[in-house]
Write a protein that holds these residues in place. Structure first.
Motif: not given
Length: 191
Positions: A22-29
């Motif tokens: 997994v090279p990148s992710v979107d983070l939602l908080l």
């Protein structure tokens, strides 16, 4: 990521994530009411299915995960937490989504349980180890039965009777939360 991560207010708000390919992710908080979220499903494993349509995240960003993508790696993700509370963290990659609960709080729990007597004793303390009076506590047994709830006394203690199976404990004082889930193996009885 671990299902629940406890972070003291004096600590750095970091979430450890393990990944591979997994090279990148979107983070939602999202800031959430842990009592309501947990009591609705009695489980946090379905937190990604919480209906959040129309609810804006308190923070959102994309981030690259460092290291060799073909080997499992561990990444500490810094979270912009300003206030105590319970936060649902959603990480969305191209092929995988995960969620984790982060409790940014100064509550600690000490649990003693006697499964044969179906009794759970909860002690709520602050970071110095001092008792926390009037913390609201809910104890849920995975063996069915009613949710046992009440407030801690002057000693920071709440005793729950009639708890069937592996207990889960949630405590709240103001915006501070604490969470504990019992092990699969029965502990020694109370003295």
């Amino acid at each position: 990521a671990d299902e629940v991560t406890n972070i003291a207010l004096s600590g750095a708000p970091l979430l450890q994530v393990r990944s591979r390919n997994v090279p990148s992710v979107d983070l939602l908080l999202y800031r959430v009411d842990l009592m309501r979220l947990y009591l609705r499903d009695k489980d946090l494993s379905h937190a990604t299915s919480v209906r959040l349509a129309g609810i804006e995240p308190t923070h959102q960003r994309s981030l690259a995960l460092e290291g060799d993508s073909f080997r499992e790696r561990s990444t500490d993700i810094s979270l912009p937490l300003q206030k105590p509370g319970a936060y649902l963290v959603m990480l969305k990659g191209e092929e995988a989504d995960i969620s984790a609960m982060v409790l940014y709080s100064d509550l600690d729990l000490e649990i003693q349980e006697d499964r044969s007597a179906r009794r759970v004793r909860v002690t709520v303390t602050d970071p110095r180890g001092d008792p926390v009076e009037d913390a609201h506590v809910k104890v849920i047994g995975h063996g069915g039965g009613a949710i046992v709830s009440g407030d801690t006394d002057l000693r920071g203690v709440f005793a729950a009777d009639g708890v069937s199976g592996i207990p889960t404990v949630i405590a709240r004082k103001g915006e501070h939360y604490a969470f504990w889930r019992g092990p699969d193996v029965a502990p020694p009885p109370l003295n």
